[in-house]
Enzyme design. Structure first.
Site, PDB file in Angstrom:
ATOM      1  N   THR A  34       0.867  -1.160  -0.042  1.00  0.00           N
ATOM      2  CA  THR A  34       0.087  -0.179   0.115  1.00  0.00           C
ATOM      3  C   THR A  34       1.005   1.355  -0.119  1.00  0.00           C
ATOM      4  O   THR A  34       2.162   1.275   0.522  1.00  0.00           O
ATOM      5  CB  THR A  34      -0.823  -0.064   1.228  1.00  0.00           C
ATOM      6  N   GLY A  35       0.386   2.339  -0.531  1.00  0.00           N
ATOM      7  CA  GLY A  35       1.067   3.505  -0.837  1.00  0.00           C
ATOM      8  C   GLY A  35       0.205   4.780  -0.828  1.00  0.00           C
ATOM      9  O   GLY A  35      -1.150   4.548  -0.627  1.00  0.00           O
ATOM     10  N   LYS A  36       0.877   5.743  -0.846  1.00  0.00           N
ATOM     11  CA  LYS A  36       0.123   7.193  -0.815  1.00  0.00           C
ATOM     12  C   LYS A  36      -0.482   7.290  -2.161  1.00  0.00           C
ATOM     13  O   LYS A  36      -1.674   7.980  -2.266  1.00  0.00           O
ATOM     14  CB  LYS A  36       1.130   8.450  -0.458  1.00  0.00           C
ATOM     15  N   GLU A  37       0.110   6.907  -3.254  1.00  0.00           N
ATOM     16  CA  GLU A  37      -0.491   7.312  -4.402  1.00  0.00           C
ATOM     17  C   GLU A  37      -1.279   5.808  -5.161  1.00  0.00           C
ATOM     18  O   GLU A  37      -2.229   6.208  -5.988  1.00  0.00           O
ATOM     19  CB  GLU A  37       0.690   7.499  -5.361  1.00  0.00           C
TER      20      GLU A  37
ATOM     21  N   ASN B 279      12.735   0.907  -4.679  1.00  0.00           N
ATOM     22  CA  ASN B 279      12.130   0.646  -6.114  1.00  0.00           C
ATOM     23  C   ASN B 279      13.062  -0.083  -6.965  1.00  0.00           C
ATOM     24  O   ASN B 279      12.918   0.096  -8.207  1.00  0.00           O
ATOM     25  CB  ASN B 279      11.229   1.805  -6.746  1.00  0.00           C
TER      26      ASN B 279
ATOM     27  N   LYS C 173      -1.488  -2.766 -10.080  1.00  0.00           N
ATOM     28  CA  LYS C 173      -1.167  -1.830  -9.342  1.00  0.00           C
ATOM     29  C   LYS C 173      -2.353  -0.530  -9.694  1.00  0.00           C
ATOM     30  O   LYS C 173      -2.634  -0.270 -10.704  1.00  0.00           O
ATOM     31  CB  LYS C 173       0.221  -1.137  -9.964  1.00  0.00           C
TER      32      LYS C 173
ATOM     33  N   VAL D 165      -0.666  -2.121  -4.566  1.00  0.00           N
ATOM     34  CA  VAL D 165      -0.543  -3.137  -5.382  1.00  0.00           C
ATOM     35  C   VAL D 165      -1.209  -4.386  -4.793  1.00  0.00           C
ATOM     36  O   VAL D 165      -0.934  -4.756  -3.740  1.00  0.00           O
ATOM     37  CB  VAL D 165       0.963  -3.259  -5.505  1.00  0.00           C
TER      38      VAL D 165
ATOM     39  N   ASP E 258      12.606   8.854  -9.395  1.00  0.00           N
ATOM     40  CA  ASP E 258      12.471   8.682  -7.850  1.00  0.00           C
ATOM     41  C   ASP E 258      13.336   7.657  -7.670  1.00  0.00           C
ATOM     42  O   ASP E 258      12.779   6.692  -6.560  1.00  0.00           O
ATOM     43  CB  ASP E 258      10.850   8.487  -7.606  1.00  0.00           C
TER      44      ASP E 258
ATOM     45  N   ASP F 290       8.317   0.547 -10.299  1.00  0.00           N
ATOM     46  CA  ASP F 290       7.812   1.924  -9.913  1.00  0.00           C
ATOM     47  C   ASP F 290       8.340   3.407 -10.724  1.00  0.00           C
ATOM     48  O   ASP F 290       9.113   3.909 -10.218  1.00  0.00           O
ATOM     49  CB  ASP F 290       8.030   2.392  -8.559  1.00  0.00           C
TER      50      ASP F 290
END
Length: 308
Positions: free
Chosen positions: A82-85, A242, A107, A88, A237, A254
């Site tokens: 899980t992430g901010k954006e 990643n 994703k 998956v 990034d 990513d």
């Protein structure tokens, strides 16, 4: 490259636990449901029909392991990250009554009501849409504009992975997950890891390579950066979080914020930052500073990208 505008797929609930940067783990949502015997039966709750026929497909020829049959069902197995954006999810695509199946990483970028990439304006420079209404909406960060930006992230990652996959398949100089399909803001990718256990490959940040293994991973890192630069890209990034390590191979993941180093006025800065971050990690793990010198590597990559 293939920026198609499809409606976003229906989102499913997910576990509340978060993906920990230091100890990643696979969150189960129950065992996979057994295959349905009747090919005309509707999918069970945890199943859905394969969306292959609705989506934009990855590069051809498609890998032999990929299930493309329209009779296939997609079964949700759990949350990988899980992430901010984006989140998956692990998905099994299988044809009922056969041994045809594969694991995919789905994703799913967050919708317009969720926060998008931090400082996303810098990444979006050099990306343009033709219609002024859409451009104004994106610039003003309206709800419609934010949804468009989310679609751009997914489309940009799909396009970059498609190009890098083709380069890697031909040269072996860069490894990325195969981009299976793009449908709206959902990007389905090859699952990289232990398919039997459903465990994702560890990220570079979680392995402790030494000696020859460390040097080999650094050489793979430099090769991948050269490929990116020659393709006109900076990751944007890049970090040890990643990059995956699978069967001794460095796999880059990513790439939604991938930067066109020529079209983006900050392209050279993004490229230099990527180099600094990964060089610092390898130096901290024991490689000589002369080997990982970010200044000379950045200069070399800038020439490869046509910035010098």
């Amino acid at each position: 490259m293939r920026d198609h505008d499809f409606p976003a797929p229906q989102r499913r609930g997910r576990g509340k636990s978060r993906f920990d940067d230091d100890e990643p783990h696979f969150l189960k949502r129950g065992r996979p449901q057994p295959a349905l015997a009747d090919p005309d039966a509707e999918p069970d709750t945890e199943d859905r029909w394969s969306s292959w026929d609705q989506a934009v497909h990855g590069p051809e020829p498609h890998p032999a392991w990929l299930v493309t049959e329209l009779a296939a069902r997609d079964t949700e197995l759990g949350v990988l990250k899980t992430g901010k954006e984006a989140d998956v999810h692990l998905v099994r695509r299988a044809v009922p009554g056969t041994d045809r199946d594969c694991l995919l990483a789905a994703k799913r970028y967050r919708d317009a009501e969720h926060r998008l990439f931090h400082r996303d304006a810098g990444y979006l420079e050099g990306r343009r849409v033709r219609r002024s209404r859409e451009m104004r909406a994106m610039t003003g960060r309206t709800a419609f504009g934010r949804q468009m930006i989310a679609g751009q992230w997914a489309a940009a990652e799909f396009a970059a992975l498609s190009r890098l996959w083709e380069i890697g398949a031909a040269s072996g100089r860069i490894a990325v997950p195969y981009p299976v399909q793009l449908l709206g803001t959902e990007l389905m990718l090859e699952f990289v890891g232990d398919a039997e256990a459903g465990e994702a490959a560890p990220r570079l940040a979680q392995v402790r390579p030494t000696g020859a293994e460390l040097r080999d991973l650094w050489e793979q890192m430099v090769e991948a950066l050269v490929v990116l630069a020659r393709a006109g890209y900076a990751h944007g990034d890049l970090s040890p979080y990643n990059l995956l390590v699978h069967a001794g191979r460095l796999v880059m993941i990513d790439l939604p914020q991938v930067v066109d180093v020529v079209a983006n006025p900050q392209g050279g800065e993004f490229l230099a930052r990527d180099v600094r971050v990964v060089a610092a990690w390898f130096t901290a793990r024991g490689l000589p500073a002369a080997t990982t010198d970010p200044g000379s590597l950045t200069e070399s990559l800038s020439r490869e990208a046509g910035l010098r």
